[in-house]
Design a protein around this motif. Structure first.
Motif, PDB file in Angstrom:
ATOM      1  N   GLU A  40      -7.765  55.014 -19.047  1.00  0.00           N
ATOM      2  CA  GLU A  40      -8.083  54.925 -17.620  1.00  0.00           C
ATOM      3  C   GLU A  40      -8.954  53.707 -17.322  1.00  0.00           C
ATOM      4  OE1 GLU A  40      -8.670  57.693 -19.497  1.00  0.00           O
ATOM      5  OE2 GLU A  40      -6.975  58.905 -18.822  1.00  0.00           O
ATOM      6  N   ALA A  41      -9.920  53.449 -18.175  1.00  0.00           N
ATOM      7  CA  ALA A  41     -10.797  52.289 -17.991  1.00  0.00           C
ATOM      8  C   ALA A  41     -10.016  50.991 -18.188  1.00  0.00           C
ATOM      9  CB  ALA A  41     -11.976  52.352 -18.952  1.00  0.00           C
ATOM     10  N   SER A  42      -9.107  50.985 -19.139  1.00  0.00           N
ATOM     11  CA  SER A  42      -8.277  49.801 -19.370  1.00  0.00           C
ATOM     12  C   SER A  42      -7.400  49.525 -18.161  1.00  0.00           C
ATOM     13  CB  SER A  42      -7.406  50.009 -20.608  1.00  0.00           C
ATOM     14  OG  SER A  42      -6.491  48.958 -20.757  1.00  0.00           O
ATOM     15  N   GLU A  43      -6.840  50.571 -17.596  1.00  0.00           N
ATOM     16  CA  GLU A  43      -6.001  50.429 -16.407  1.00  0.00           C
ATOM     17  C   GLU A  43      -6.794  49.823 -15.253  1.00  0.00           C
ATOM     18  OE1 GLU A  43      -2.660  53.247 -14.446  1.00  0.00           O
ATOM     19  OE2 GLU A  43      -4.602  54.178 -14.792  1.00  0.00           O
ATOM     20  N   GLN A  44      -8.002  50.319 -15.057  1.00  0.00           N
ATOM     21  CA  GLN A  44      -8.860  49.802 -13.991  1.00  0.00           C
ATOM     22  C   GLN A  44      -9.241  48.343 -14.263  1.00  0.00           C
ATOM     23  OE1 GLN A  44     -12.548  51.969 -13.437  1.00  0.00           O
ATOM     24  NE2 GLN A  44     -12.182  51.958 -11.228  1.00  0.00           N
ATOM     25  N   HIS A  45      -9.530  48.049 -15.529  1.00  0.00           N
ATOM     26  CA  HIS A  45      -9.886  46.684 -15.920  1.00  0.00           C
ATOM     27  C   HIS A  45      -8.748  45.710 -15.601  1.00  0.00           C
ATOM     28  CE1 HIS A  45     -11.292  43.300 -18.311  1.00  0.00           C
ATOM     29  NE2 HIS A  45     -10.146  43.325 -18.956  1.00  0.00           N
ATOM     30  N   ILE A  46      -7.529  46.084 -15.946  1.00  0.00           N
ATOM     31  CA  ILE A  46      -6.375  45.215 -15.718  1.00  0.00           C
ATOM     32  C   ILE A  46      -6.123  45.037 -14.219  1.00  0.00           C
ATOM     33  CG2 ILE A  46      -3.855  45.119 -15.927  1.00  0.00           C
ATOM     34  CD1 ILE A  46      -4.223  46.244 -18.765  1.00  0.00           C
ATOM     35  N   GLU A  47      -6.261  46.115 -13.455  1.00  0.00           N
ATOM     36  CA  GLU A  47      -6.012  46.040 -12.015  1.00  0.00           C
ATOM     37  C   GLU A  47      -7.029  45.171 -11.280  1.00  0.00           C
ATOM     38  OE1 GLU A  47      -5.846  50.072 -10.637  1.00  0.00           O
ATOM     39  OE2 GLU A  47      -3.874  50.416 -11.506  1.00  0.00           O
ATOM     40  N   THR A  48      -8.257  45.125 -11.795  1.00  0.00           N
ATOM     41  CA  THR A  48      -9.316  44.386 -11.097  1.00  0.00           C
ATOM     42  C   THR A  48      -9.609  43.015 -11.701  1.00  0.00           C
ATOM     43  OG1 THR A  48     -11.022  45.489 -12.412  1.00  0.00           O
ATOM     44  CG2 THR A  48     -10.420  46.506 -10.294  1.00  0.00           C
ATOM     45  N   ALA A  49      -8.904  42.665 -12.775  1.00  0.00           N
ATOM     46  CA  ALA A  49      -9.137  41.374 -13.426  1.00  0.00           C
ATOM     47  C   ALA A  49      -8.724  40.229 -12.508  1.00  0.00           C
ATOM     48  CB  ALA A  49      -8.376  41.303 -14.743  1.00  0.00           C
ATOM     49  N   HIS A  50      -9.492  39.160 -12.548  1.00  0.00           N
ATOM     50  CA  HIS A  50      -9.198  37.993 -11.710  1.00  0.00           C
ATOM     51  C   HIS A  50      -8.081  37.145 -12.300  1.00  0.00           C
ATOM     52  CE1 HIS A  50     -12.516  38.895  -9.069  1.00  0.00           C
ATOM     53  NE2 HIS A  50     -13.303  39.019 -10.117  1.00  0.00           N
ATOM     54  N   GLU A  56      -3.162  41.725 -22.986  1.00  0.00           N
ATOM     55  CA  GLU A  56      -3.760  42.980 -22.523  1.00  0.00           C
ATOM     56  C   GLU A  56      -2.746  43.797 -21.737  1.00  0.00           C
ATOM     57  OE1 GLU A  56      -7.454  42.530 -20.424  1.00  0.00           O
ATOM     58  OE2 GLU A  56      -8.345  41.348 -22.038  1.00  0.00           O
ATOM     59  N   TRP A  57      -1.960  43.132 -20.916  1.00  0.00           N
ATOM     60  CA  TRP A  57      -0.940  43.818 -20.122  1.00  0.00           C
ATOM     61  C   TRP A  57       0.109  44.448 -21.046  1.00  0.00           C
ATOM     62  CZ3 TRP A  57      -0.172  46.095 -15.790  1.00  0.00           C
ATOM     63  CH2 TRP A  57       1.116  46.359 -15.336  1.00  0.00           C
ATOM     64  N   ASP A  58       0.563  43.711 -22.055  1.00  0.00           N
ATOM     65  CA  ASP A  58       1.534  44.241 -23.015  1.00  0.00           C
ATOM     66  C   ASP A  58       0.967  45.448 -23.753  1.00  0.00           C
ATOM     67  OD1 ASP A  58       3.405  42.352 -22.320  1.00  0.00           O
ATOM     68  OD2 ASP A  58       3.037  41.061 -24.070  1.00  0.00           O
ATOM     69  N   ASP A  59      -0.281  45.340 -24.203  1.00  0.00           N
ATOM     70  CA  ASP A  59      -0.929  46.467 -24.879  1.00  0.00           C
ATOM     71  C   ASP A  59      -1.046  47.664 -23.952  1.00  0.00           C
ATOM     72  OD1 ASP A  59      -1.182  45.099 -27.252  1.00  0.00           O
ATOM     73  OD2 ASP A  59      -3.334  44.696 -27.024  1.00  0.00           O
ATOM     74  N   TYR A  60      -1.396  47.397 -22.699  1.00  0.00           N
ATOM     75  CA  TYR A  60      -1.536  48.495 -21.741  1.00  0.00           C
ATOM     76  C   TYR A  60      -0.211  49.238 -21.563  1.00  0.00           C
ATOM     77  CZ  TYR A  60      -1.557  51.017 -17.384  1.00  0.00           C
ATOM     78  OH  TYR A  60      -1.391  51.998 -16.441  1.00  0.00           O
ATOM     79  N   ILE A  61       0.887  48.521 -21.465  1.00  0.00           N
ATOM     80  CA  ILE A  61       2.196  49.166 -21.291  1.00  0.00           C
ATOM     81  C   ILE A  61       2.508  50.071 -22.481  1.00  0.00           C
ATOM     82  CG2 ILE A  61       4.687  48.720 -21.209  1.00  0.00           C
ATOM     83  CD1 ILE A  61       3.993  46.197 -19.550  1.00  0.00           C
ATOM     84  N   GLU A  62       2.273  49.574 -23.688  1.00  0.00           N
ATOM     85  CA  GLU A  62       2.521  50.380 -24.887  1.00  0.00           C
ATOM     86  C   GLU A  62       1.555  51.566 -24.952  1.00  0.00           C
ATOM     87  OE1 GLU A  62       2.678  49.918 -29.739  1.00  0.00           O
ATOM     88  OE2 GLU A  62       2.593  48.112 -28.493  1.00  0.00           O
ATOM     89  N   TRP A  63       0.293  51.318 -24.636  1.00  0.00           N
ATOM     90  CA  TRP A  63      -0.751  52.345 -24.652  1.00  0.00           C
ATOM     91  C   TRP A  63      -0.392  53.465 -23.682  1.00  0.00           C
ATOM     92  CZ3 TRP A  63      -6.477  50.436 -23.830  1.00  0.00           C
ATOM     93  CH2 TRP A  63      -7.378  51.470 -24.096  1.00  0.00           C
ATOM     94  N   LYS A  64       0.009  53.106 -22.474  1.00  0.00           N
ATOM     95  CA  LYS A  64       0.372  54.079 -21.440  1.00  0.00           C
ATOM     96  C   LYS A  64       1.592  54.885 -21.860  1.00  0.00           C
ATOM     97  CE  LYS A  64       0.446  55.693 -17.112  1.00  0.00           C
ATOM     98  NZ  LYS A  64       0.265  57.136 -17.100  1.00  0.00           N
ATOM     99  N   ALA A  65       2.581  54.217 -22.437  1.00  0.00           N
ATOM    100  CA  ALA A  65       3.781  54.915 -22.906  1.00  0.00           C
ATOM    101  C   ALA A  65       3.423  55.924 -23.995  1.00  0.00           C
ATOM    102  CB  ALA A  65       4.809  53.913 -23.418  1.00  0.00           C
ATOM    103  N   ASP A  66       2.590  55.512 -24.948  1.00  0.00           N
ATOM    104  CA  ASP A  66       2.170  56.435 -26.009  1.00  0.00           C
ATOM    105  C   ASP A  66       1.422  57.627 -25.417  1.00  0.00           C
ATOM    106  OD1 ASP A  66       3.257  55.059 -28.202  1.00  0.00           O
ATOM    107  OD2 ASP A  66       1.496  53.770 -28.370  1.00  0.00           O
ATOM    108  N   TYR A  67       0.570  57.367 -24.441  1.00  0.00           N
ATOM    109  CA  TYR A  67      -0.173  58.450 -23.787  1.00  0.00           C
ATOM    110  C   TYR A  67       0.790  59.413 -23.078  1.00  0.00           C
ATOM    111  CZ  TYR A  67      -3.292  60.946 -20.660  1.00  0.00           C
ATOM    112  OH  TYR A  67      -3.945  61.940 -19.992  1.00  0.00           O
TER     113      TYR A  67
END
Length: 89
Positions: A40-50, A56-67
């Motif tokens: 959840e924190a990673s998702e927020q970090h990616i959404e608010t990053a400048h 990080e985006w690729d990792d997030y996609i894999e992380w979310k799928a695993d979750y």
């Protein structure tokens, strides 16, 4: 003709789903250690990053799928433990 007992099928299914659960949880743990935060924190970090960080985006996609897959597998394991197996075919 091959004959299989309900118990044998149940054990096989349990091993299959426990292996999946382990794989998904292991991947999730790896990402949590790598980024020192929960999904959840990673998702927020990616959404608010400048700036967009592709890795990080690729990792997030894999992380979310695993979750998400882990959330599907957990109830299936509970069903198998309870013997809630329906034979079709």
């Amino acid at each position: 003709m091959v004959q299989v007992t309900k118990q044998a099928v149940q054990q096989w299914m349990m091993l299959e789903y426990l292996a999946k659960k382990h794989r998904y949880q292991s991947n999730i743990n790896t990402f949590e250690r790598k980024y020192t935060m929960l999904l959840e924190a990673s998702e927020q970090h990616i959404e608010t990053a400048h700036t967009e960080a592709i890795n990080e985006w690729d990792d997030y996609i894999e992380w979310k799928a695993d979750y998400d897959f882990l959330q599907i597998v957990k109830p299936k394991i509970q069903d198998i433990q309870k013997g809630n197996i329906e034979y079709i075919g």
